[in-house]
Design an enzyme around this catalytic site. Sequence first.
Site, PDB file in Angstrom:
ATOM      1  N   GLU A 194     -52.811  91.458  14.919  1.00  0.00           N
ATOM      2  CA  GLU A 194     -54.083  91.337  15.631  1.00  0.00           C
ATOM      3  C   GLU A 194     -54.580  92.636  16.260  1.00  0.00           C
ATOM      4  O   GLU A 194     -55.783  92.873  16.333  1.00  0.00           O
ATOM      5  CB  GLU A 194     -53.981  90.253  16.727  1.00  0.00           C
ATOM      6  CG  GLU A 194     -54.072  88.832  16.195  1.00  0.00           C
ATOM      7  CD  GLU A 194     -52.735  88.264  15.774  1.00  0.00           C
ATOM      8  OE1 GLU A 194     -51.794  89.045  15.534  1.00  0.00           O
ATOM      9  OE2 GLU A 194     -52.630  87.031  15.658  1.00  0.00           O
ATOM     10  N   ALA A 251     -56.263  83.691  11.512  1.00  0.00           N
ATOM     11  CA  ALA A 251     -57.608  83.177  11.803  1.00  0.00           C
ATOM     12  C   ALA A 251     -58.606  83.758  10.807  1.00  0.00           C
ATOM     13  O   ALA A 251     -58.383  84.828  10.245  1.00  0.00           O
ATOM     14  CB  ALA A 251     -57.993  83.578  13.211  1.00  0.00           C
ATOM     15  N   GLY A 259     -52.527  84.243  13.258  1.00  0.00           N
ATOM     16  CA  GLY A 259     -52.493  82.801  13.523  1.00  0.00           C
ATOM     17  C   GLY A 259     -51.569  82.069  12.561  1.00  0.00           C
ATOM     18  O   GLY A 259     -51.026  81.012  12.905  1.00  0.00           O
TER      19      GLY A 259
HETATM   20  C1  TC6 Z   1     -55.661  86.097  13.903  1.00  0.00           C
HETATM   21  O1  TC6 Z   1     -54.966  85.469  13.133  1.00  0.00           O
HETATM   22  C2  TC6 Z   1     -55.911  85.676  15.248  1.00  0.00           C
HETATM   23  C3  TC6 Z   1     -55.290  84.581  15.691  1.00  0.00           C
HETATM   24  C4  TC6 Z   1     -55.638  84.016  16.946  1.00  0.00           C
HETATM   25  C5  TC6 Z   1     -55.643  82.537  16.856  1.00  0.00           C
HETATM   26  C6  TC6 Z   1     -56.229  81.814  15.735  1.00  0.00           C
HETATM   27  N1  TC6 Z   1     -59.806  86.084   7.432  1.00  0.00           N
HETATM   28  O2  TC6 Z   1     -56.840  92.297   1.602  1.00  0.00           O
HETATM   29  P1  TC6 Z   1     -57.206  91.530   0.386  1.00  0.00           P
HETATM   30  C7  TC6 Z   1     -59.992  88.278   2.829  1.00  0.00           C
HETATM   31  S1  TC6 Z   1     -56.452  87.475  13.443  1.00  0.00           S
HETATM   32  C8  TC6 Z   1     -60.804  86.131   6.544  1.00  0.00           C
HETATM   33  O3  TC6 Z   1     -58.125  92.136  -0.593  1.00  0.00           O
HETATM   34  P2  TC6 Z   1     -54.423  91.535  -0.399  1.00  0.00           P
HETATM   35  C9  TC6 Z   1     -60.309  89.730   2.540  1.00  0.00           C
HETATM   36  O4  TC6 Z   1     -61.433  90.161   3.275  1.00  0.00           O
HETATM   37  C10 TC6 Z   1     -56.080  87.664  11.739  1.00  0.00           C
HETATM   38  N2  TC6 Z   1     -60.723  86.772   5.361  1.00  0.00           N
HETATM   39  O5  TC6 Z   1     -55.900  90.987  -0.389  1.00  0.00           O
HETATM   40  C11 TC6 Z   1     -60.583  89.672   1.054  1.00  0.00           C
HETATM   41  O6  TC6 Z   1     -61.868  89.107   0.877  1.00  0.00           O
HETATM   42  P3  TC6 Z   1     -62.803  89.523  -0.351  1.00  0.00           P
HETATM   43  C12 TC6 Z   1     -54.762  88.253  11.562  1.00  0.00           C
HETATM   44  C13 TC6 Z   1     -59.570  87.375   5.085  1.00  0.00           C
HETATM   45  O7  TC6 Z   1     -53.640  90.615  -1.278  1.00  0.00           O
HETATM   46  C14 TC6 Z   1     -59.582  88.628   0.565  1.00  0.00           C
HETATM   47  O8  TC6 Z   1     -59.234  87.855   1.712  1.00  0.00           O
HETATM   48  N3  TC6 Z   1     -54.523  88.458  10.148  1.00  0.00           N
HETATM   49  C15 TC6 Z   1     -58.489  87.369   5.969  1.00  0.00           C
HETATM   50  O9  TC6 Z   1     -54.423  93.005  -0.677  1.00  0.00           O
HETATM   51  C16 TC6 Z   1     -58.325  89.205  -0.019  1.00  0.00           C
HETATM   52  O10 TC6 Z   1     -57.804  90.142   0.901  1.00  0.00           O
HETATM   53  C17 TC6 Z   1     -54.760  89.633   9.567  1.00  0.00           C
HETATM   54  O11 TC6 Z   1     -55.139  90.613  10.173  1.00  0.00           O
HETATM   55  C18 TC6 Z   1     -58.630  86.668   7.181  1.00  0.00           C
HETATM   56  N4  TC6 Z   1     -57.626  86.597   8.064  1.00  0.00           N
HETATM   57  O12 TC6 Z   1     -53.899  91.378   1.102  1.00  0.00           O
HETATM   58  C19 TC6 Z   1     -54.494  89.669   8.086  1.00  0.00           C
HETATM   59  N5  TC6 Z   1     -57.470  88.075   5.414  1.00  0.00           N
HETATM   60  O13 TC6 Z   1     -61.988  89.269  -1.567  1.00  0.00           O
HETATM   61  C20 TC6 Z   1     -55.570  90.445   7.391  1.00  0.00           C
HETATM   62  C21 TC6 Z   1     -57.912  88.495   4.224  1.00  0.00           C
HETATM   63  O14 TC6 Z   1     -64.027  88.700  -0.163  1.00  0.00           O
HETATM   64  N6  TC6 Z   1     -55.395  90.392   5.962  1.00  0.00           N
HETATM   65  N7  TC6 Z   1     -59.179  88.082   4.022  1.00  0.00           N
HETATM   66  O15 TC6 Z   1     -63.061  90.988  -0.122  1.00  0.00           O
HETATM   67  C22 TC6 Z   1     -54.537  91.180   5.297  1.00  0.00           C
HETATM   68  O16 TC6 Z   1     -53.764  91.929   5.863  1.00  0.00           O
HETATM   69  C23 TC6 Z   1     -54.590  91.134   3.798  1.00  0.00           C
HETATM   70  O17 TC6 Z   1     -55.820  90.596   3.416  1.00  0.00           O
HETATM   71  C24 TC6 Z   1     -53.487  90.249   3.171  1.00  0.00           C
HETATM   72  C25 TC6 Z   1     -53.776  90.124   1.660  1.00  0.00           C
HETATM   73  C26 TC6 Z   1     -52.136  90.935   3.364  1.00  0.00           C
HETATM   74  C27 TC6 Z   1     -53.456  88.865   3.741  1.00  0.00           C
END
Ligand code: TC6
Length: 528
Positions: free
Chosen positions: A122, A60, A99
Amino acid sequence: AEYLRLPHSLALIRLRNPPVNALSLAVVNGIREGLQKAMSDHTIKAIVVCGANDKFCAGADISSFSRSSPGISFGVVVDEIQRYEKPVVAAIRGVALGGGLELALGCHYRIAHAEARVGLPEVALGILPGARGTQLLPRLIGVPMSLDLITSGRPVGADEALKLGILDVVINSDPVEEAVKFSQEILDKPLEPRRLLNKSVPSLPNMDSIFSEAFAKVQKQYPGFLAPETSIQALQAAVNLPYKLGIKEEEKLALYLQKSGQARALQYVFFAESSVHKQSPPSVASWQTASPQPISSVGVLGLGTMGRGIAMCFAKAGIPVVAVESDPKQLEIAKKAVTSMLEREASKMQQSGRAWTKPTLTFSSSADMLCESGRFGQKTGKGWYQYDKPLGRVHRPDPWLSEFLSQYRETHHLESRSISQEEILERCLYSLINEGFRILGEGIAASPEQIDIIYLSGYGWPRYRGGPMFYAATVGLPVVLEKLQKYYTQNPDVPQLEPSDYLKKLAAHGNPPPKDWQSLAGPPGSKL
Ligand code: TC6
């Protein structure tokens, strides 16, 4: 999400929302539209779902969480995919997280590249996998592994995910091409066995003890965090309730977490951590460009066990040390200890044929009322309390201290009073927060996020409270200001309680969020 017709009666839905194909409302609507198009086109026999830019989907869109509640409407899409009458195959590259994995669990098959990672992280954001994740994963891989993955939030690599049964196929080539081939092979296979929602959770004879152990484990491992325990409750619902009711329970628990202050704090921390990596201090100095400055001399306050060690380190490095010790007796002990340590060091070096230049050390004294009386706390057996023995841990009130305090009050014309827990907490926290505002005002830290991340990483501030500056915004800046003003008026001898100008400027705007503070308060008053 883009919709493409492919040869061989196939359709492709490709999520495109750089950088991580997060499930924004537009992406979710795009997926639904793509599914509807494929459904109404009788020439389409199967659908492949993938993500653009070498990533499936990171879940998400976290940045939109404060505007809407995640999960609930997307869960309906996950169910629609499961009930779909044509096979849907997820082609995973990069990451399928949160998600993103729930979307893949909705699909009838999952094919991934060997370097892909999948998981439900999450809990780290203070929420739970609320788009059917807590209900579908245990149906696929059983309760014990689901408990592990969901309460820890740890992602797993493709190989482990294949072993666990989360993935059906892992390849080293392009997963979309493989999914296209695979889709043609499974066209005639029945879909019902692939619909997780119609399966039951594999039962185990000791399910109750598995859950009670899981509760005990997360209470110990993540004390104070709501999300891991609440996720276990959602998994219990998957075991105890039919799917239709289980998803209602998941929705209820997801909403409870999303509304908790912890989710807001942890989501703030997610972005704060990523932004501090990109920030540099406000003046010309930066971690990337700064070079170490020469140190000509060092001051050490206090020559207890630690102070002596620190003084020695610098002395050994050939840096002149000025050490200050308030207690003449302690000073004598320290002088002897340091001198003998230095002599030992010198003889070791001489034996090994290395040159030795005698450093030194300058000692001086200062006053402190308690320490002057030899009361250094636990290690000396008395301080604010009396201990059972030097270095002892059992403490009791000390009549000496009561006498000392009553004399102190008399000298300073102070009246004794009982102080509430609330006042203790507020005076400690708000003076700390006040210092944070001073730091911002002086330009020593580039942003409130920097201060918060230092407190989370270095001082054990509970992550689910976001850090002191985020906490100030949670309480409300006008409240923090008002309380500091009140305590400072009552205690004009405590300068830490005098509200900083930076806080006053911000509180004049109400309670702006930390990300707006710098633009509202203007440039820092001094440069590093
Ligand atoms: C969920 O899914 C709930 C579901 C319920 C139903 C729908 N959203 O970390 P990086 C941005 S909860 C928005 O530098 P990497 C991040 O802020 C979600 N933005 O890259 C950054 O922005 P900036 C569960 C996001 O290659 C840019 O993307 N998912 C999201 O070192 C690059 O990120 C998570 O918790 C997002 N979901 O790592 C996953 N994810 O460039 C959280 C990233 O403007 N994300 N951004 O600063 C991660 O773990 C890592 O970002 C990664 C990529 C492994 C995807």
